[in-house]
Design a protein around this motif. Structure first.
Motif, short mmCIF file in Angstrom:
data_model
loop_
_atom_site.label_atom_id
_atom_site.label_comp_id
_atom_site.label_asym_id
_atom_site.label_seq_id
_atom_site.Cartn_x
_atom_site.Cartn_y
_atom_site.Cartn_z
N GLY A 54 0.40 -13.82 -0.03
CA GLY A 54 0.39 -12.37 0.43
C GLY A 54 -1.02 -11.78 0.12
N GLU A 58 -0.75 -6.38 -3.24
CA GLU A 58 0.59 -6.18 -3.25
C GLU A 58 0.83 -6.80 -4.83
N ARG A 62 4.64 -12.29 -0.86
CA ARG A 62 5.19 -11.87 0.14
C ARG A 62 6.12 -13.27 0.69
#
Length: 120
Positions: A54, A58, A62
């Motif tokens: 990812g 974040e 992901r």
């Protein structure tokens, strides 16, 4: 992976807030515009077990993919992997990761597994 630069290695890495003896996490990064892409590659002993990727900004993964012990990779799944710690009493001796198809891939320290089979 060839487009990523090594970032750090964590021995006896932590998952779900628990240190997992024998779990090695290797982290890689590369710039993508104004963001930094990240990949974590996880090994339990010599067994490559999991990739998670990812962006560093974040909070969660992901995507993730689980290695098939028979060879190759299970399909990628969205989000963080589902992981269960395998314990012998209070000691963490391995982990299981759910692959995209729903089956669990287990990795257990050899000496613990052998001791259990031998009645120890």
């Amino acid at each position: 992976m060839s487009e990523f630069e090594p970032h750090r290695i964590e021995f006896d890495a932590t998952l779900d807030g628990m240190k997992v003896p024998g779990l090695r996490a290797e982290f890689f990064r590369r710039p993508e515009g104004d963001r930094i892409a990240s990949v974590g590659r996880y090994f339990f002993g010599d067994q490559e077990l999991l990739l998670a990727w990812g962006y560093v900004d974040e909070e969660h993964c992901r995507h993730n993919a689980v290695r098939d012990p028979a060879g190759g990779w299970h399909p990628a799944a969205a989000g963080c992997p589902e992981v269960e710690l395998i314990k012998d009493g209070q000691a963490v001796i391995g982990l299981a990761v759910r692959a995209a198809g729903g089956n669990w891939v287990r990795a257990v320290r050899e000496q613990c597994a052998a001791g259990k089979e031998a009645g120890g």
